[in-house]
Motif scaffolding. Structure first.
Motif, PDB file in Angstrom:
ATOM      1  N   GLU A  60      -5.939  -9.577 -19.193  1.00 42.99           N
ATOM      2  CA  GLU A  60      -6.880 -10.116 -17.763  1.00 42.99           C
ATOM      3  C   GLU A  60      -5.764  -9.735 -16.791  1.00 42.99           C
ATOM      4  O   GLU A  60      -6.209  -9.271 -15.467  1.00 42.99           O
ATOM      5  N   ARG A  61      -4.658  -9.670 -16.500  1.00 41.19           N
ATOM      6  CA  ARG A  61      -3.352  -9.018 -15.937  1.00 41.19           C
ATOM      7  C   ARG A  61      -3.925  -7.596 -15.236  1.00 41.19           C
ATOM      8  O   ARG A  61      -4.194  -7.415 -14.294  1.00 41.19           O
ATOM      9  N   ILE A  62      -4.494  -6.580 -16.117  1.00 44.42           N
ATOM     10  CA  ILE A  62      -4.296  -5.242 -16.398  1.00 44.42           C
ATOM     11  C   ILE A  62      -5.372  -5.404 -15.965  1.00 44.42           C
ATOM     12  O   ILE A  62      -6.101  -4.464 -14.604  1.00 44.42           O
ATOM     13  N   SER A  63      -6.814  -5.673 -15.774  1.00 42.21           N
ATOM     14  CA  SER A  63      -8.240  -5.989 -15.076  1.00 42.21           C
ATOM     15  C   SER A  63      -7.682  -6.337 -13.592  1.00 42.21           C
ATOM     16  O   SER A  63      -9.047  -5.115 -12.771  1.00 42.21           O
ATOM     17  N   ALA A  64      -7.743  -7.078 -13.065  1.00 35.86           N
ATOM     18  CA  ALA A  64      -7.857  -7.830 -12.188  1.00 35.86           C
ATOM     19  C   ALA A  64      -6.709  -6.723 -11.234  1.00 35.86           C
ATOM     20  O   ALA A  64      -6.840  -6.697 -10.213  1.00 35.86           O
ATOM     21  N   ALA A  65      -5.856  -6.878 -11.201  1.00 35.34           N
ATOM     22  CA  ALA A  65      -4.994  -5.809 -10.695  1.00 35.34           C
ATOM     23  C   ALA A  65      -5.265  -4.134 -10.845  1.00 35.34           C
ATOM     24  O   ALA A  65      -5.422  -3.704  -9.636  1.00 35.34           O
ATOM     25  N   SER A  66      -6.506  -3.844 -11.656  1.00 42.59           N
ATOM     26  CA  SER A  66      -7.122  -2.394 -11.154  1.00 42.59           C
ATOM     27  C   SER A  66      -8.734  -2.289 -10.521  1.00 42.59           C
ATOM     28  O   SER A  66      -8.504  -1.655  -9.183  1.00 42.59           O
ATOM     29  N   LYS A  67      -9.063  -4.254  -9.908  1.00 41.28           N
ATOM     30  CA  LYS A  67      -9.658  -4.247  -9.410  1.00 41.28           C
ATOM     31  C   LYS A  67      -8.930  -4.725  -7.781  1.00 41.28           C
ATOM     32  O   LYS A  67      -9.804  -3.878  -6.942  1.00 41.28           O
ATOM     33  N   ILE A  68      -8.191  -4.938  -7.902  1.00 39.01           N
ATOM     34  CA  ILE A  68      -7.103  -5.255  -6.797  1.00 39.01           C
ATOM     35  C   ILE A  68      -6.795  -3.947  -5.683  1.00 39.01           C
ATOM     36  O   ILE A  68      -7.005  -3.449  -4.946  1.00 39.01           O
ATOM     37  N   LYS A  89       2.589   3.921  -2.868  1.00 42.33           N
ATOM     38  CA  LYS A  89       2.085   4.887  -3.961  1.00 42.33           C
ATOM     39  C   LYS A  89       3.380   4.161  -4.951  1.00 42.33           C
ATOM     40  O   LYS A  89       2.690   4.756  -6.291  1.00 42.33           O
ATOM     41  N   ILE A  90       4.521   3.316  -4.752  1.00 40.42           N
ATOM     42  CA  ILE A  90       4.844   2.600  -6.150  1.00 40.42           C
ATOM     43  C   ILE A  90       3.452   1.861  -6.429  1.00 40.42           C
ATOM     44  O   ILE A  90       3.230   1.213  -7.865  1.00 40.42           O
ATOM     45  N   ILE A  91       3.224   1.138  -5.946  1.00 38.54           N
ATOM     46  CA  ILE A  91       1.528  -0.054  -6.598  1.00 38.54           C
ATOM     47  C   ILE A  91       0.503   1.243  -7.131  1.00 38.54           C
ATOM     48  O   ILE A  91       0.577   1.181  -8.807  1.00 38.54           O
ATOM     49  N   ALA A  92       0.869   2.662  -6.801  1.00 36.35           N
ATOM     50  CA  ALA A  92      -0.172   3.229  -7.811  1.00 36.35           C
ATOM     51  C   ALA A  92       0.839   3.534  -9.089  1.00 36.35           C
ATOM     52  O   ALA A  92       0.475   4.457 -10.130  1.00 36.35           O
ATOM     53  N   ALA A  93       1.753   3.683  -8.655  1.00 36.28           N
ATOM     54  CA  ALA A  93       2.334   3.882  -9.917  1.00 36.28           C
ATOM     55  C   ALA A  93       2.985   3.436 -11.731  1.00 36.28           C
ATOM     56  O   ALA A  93       2.985   3.793 -12.241  1.00 36.28           O
ATOM     57  N   ASN A  94       2.755   2.114 -10.585  1.00 34.90           N
ATOM     58  CA  ASN A  94       2.399   0.728 -11.850  1.00 34.90           C
ATOM     59  C   ASN A  94       1.756   0.092 -12.539  1.00 34.90           C
ATOM     60  O   ASN A  94       1.833  -0.808 -12.819  1.00 34.90           O
ATOM     61  N   ILE A  95       0.525   0.856 -11.956  1.00 32.69           N
ATOM     62  CA  ILE A  95      -1.186   0.101 -11.952  1.00 32.69           C
ATOM     63  C   ILE A  95      -1.310   0.266 -13.353  1.00 32.69           C
ATOM     64  O   ILE A  95      -1.652  -1.067 -13.919  1.00 32.69           O
ATOM     65  N   SER A  96      -1.094   1.106 -14.261  1.00 32.54           N
ATOM     66  CA  SER A  96      -1.455   0.728 -15.613  1.00 32.54           C
ATOM     67  C   SER A  96      -0.633   0.185 -16.789  1.00 32.54           C
ATOM     68  O   SER A  96      -1.279  -0.073 -17.519  1.00 32.54           O
ATOM     69  N   ASP A  99       2.890  -6.320 -13.331  1.00 34.91           N
ATOM     70  CA  ASP A  99       3.463  -7.201 -14.019  1.00 34.91           C
ATOM     71  C   ASP A  99       3.267  -7.926 -12.491  1.00 34.91           C
ATOM     72  O   ASP A  99       2.148  -7.861 -11.584  1.00 34.91           O
ATOM     73  N   LEU A 100       3.124  -9.608 -12.634  1.00 39.36           N
ATOM     74  CA  LEU A 100       2.490 -10.542 -11.446  1.00 39.36           C
ATOM     75  C   LEU A 100       3.582 -10.405 -10.200  1.00 39.36           C
ATOM     76  O   LEU A 100       3.379 -10.379  -9.451  1.00 39.36           O
ATOM     77  N   ASN A 101       4.021  -8.841 -10.139  1.00 36.34           N
ATOM     78  CA  ASN A 101       4.727  -8.868  -9.196  1.00 36.34           C
ATOM     79  C   ASN A 101       4.675  -7.910  -8.365  1.00 36.34           C
ATOM     80  O   ASN A 101       4.571  -7.114  -7.815  1.00 36.34           O
ATOM     81  N   SER A 102       3.404  -7.378  -8.997  1.00 41.03           N
ATOM     82  CA  SER A 102       2.282  -5.724  -9.212  1.00 41.03           C
ATOM     83  C   SER A 102       2.529  -5.672  -7.204  1.00 41.03           C
ATOM     84  O   SER A 102       2.858  -4.218  -6.603  1.00 41.03           O
ATOM     85  N   PHE A 103       1.882  -6.572  -6.862  1.00 38.54           N
ATOM     86  CA  PHE A 103       1.554  -6.810  -5.198  1.00 38.54           C
ATOM     87  C   PHE A 103       2.195  -7.515  -4.546  1.00 38.54           C
ATOM     88  O   PHE A 103       1.967  -7.288  -3.220  1.00 38.54           O
ATOM     89  N   ASP A 104       3.450  -8.463  -4.629  1.00 43.52           N
ATOM     90  CA  ASP A 104       4.677  -9.282  -3.389  1.00 43.52           C
ATOM     91  C   ASP A 104       4.681  -8.372  -2.528  1.00 43.52           C
ATOM     92  O   ASP A 104       4.850  -8.848  -2.142  1.00 43.52           O
TER      93      ASP A 104
END
Length: 135
Positions: A60-68, A89-96, A99-104
């Motif tokens: 679910e997190r992967i799907s939501a992260a991709s949508k955001i 760039k950091i978000i793009a590199a880790n989007i696949s 984790d819970l802090n990806s967008f912090d």
């Protein structure tokens, strides 16, 4: 915590952006204000991040992260937020593998932007003043 009336709650929004964002009605009022300023992507992104942090399962997190990411972060996103290229760039590199802090970091940047820029204008806005008068 004592239950506050809507009037007390609206007055409290003037104390801090945190009080405003803690309130569903406050979030709605700020969203209405930001729509008029053509910057509603900021509150929408901030709210999406708050919901994202509550997602327990990885799929679910992967799907939501991709949508955001596709809605707010990627270059030319329909509701692209104003963040620096390094954070993007950091978000793009880790989007696949989010984790819970990806967008912090991005969420903090947008929060600070709203706190510095939008929030003071919101407090002076007709929207907020009308809410205060009703209470």
């Amino acid at each position: 915590m004592a239950i506050r009336s809507p009037a007390e709650e609206a007055v409290g929004w003037g104390e801090s952006i945190n009080k405003l964002l803690e309130s569903k009605a406050g979030q709605m009022a700020l969203t209405d204000f930001l729509k008029k300023e053509y910057s509603e992507e900021n509150i929408l992104f901030w709210l999406a991040c708050e919901e994202y942090k509550k997602i327990p399962s990885s799929p679910e997190r992967i799907s939501a992260a991709s949508k955001i990411y596709s809605e707010f972060v990627q270059v030319d996103a329909p509701k692209q937020i104003n963040i620096d290229s390094e954070t993007r760039k950091i978000i793009a590199a880790n989007i696949s593998t989010p984790d819970l802090n990806s967008f912090d970091k991005a969420q903090t940047l947008i929060y600070n932007l709203m706190a510095r820029d939008s929030y003071p204008r919101f407090l002076k806005s007709e929207i907020y003043q009308a809410i205060l008068k009703q209470s």
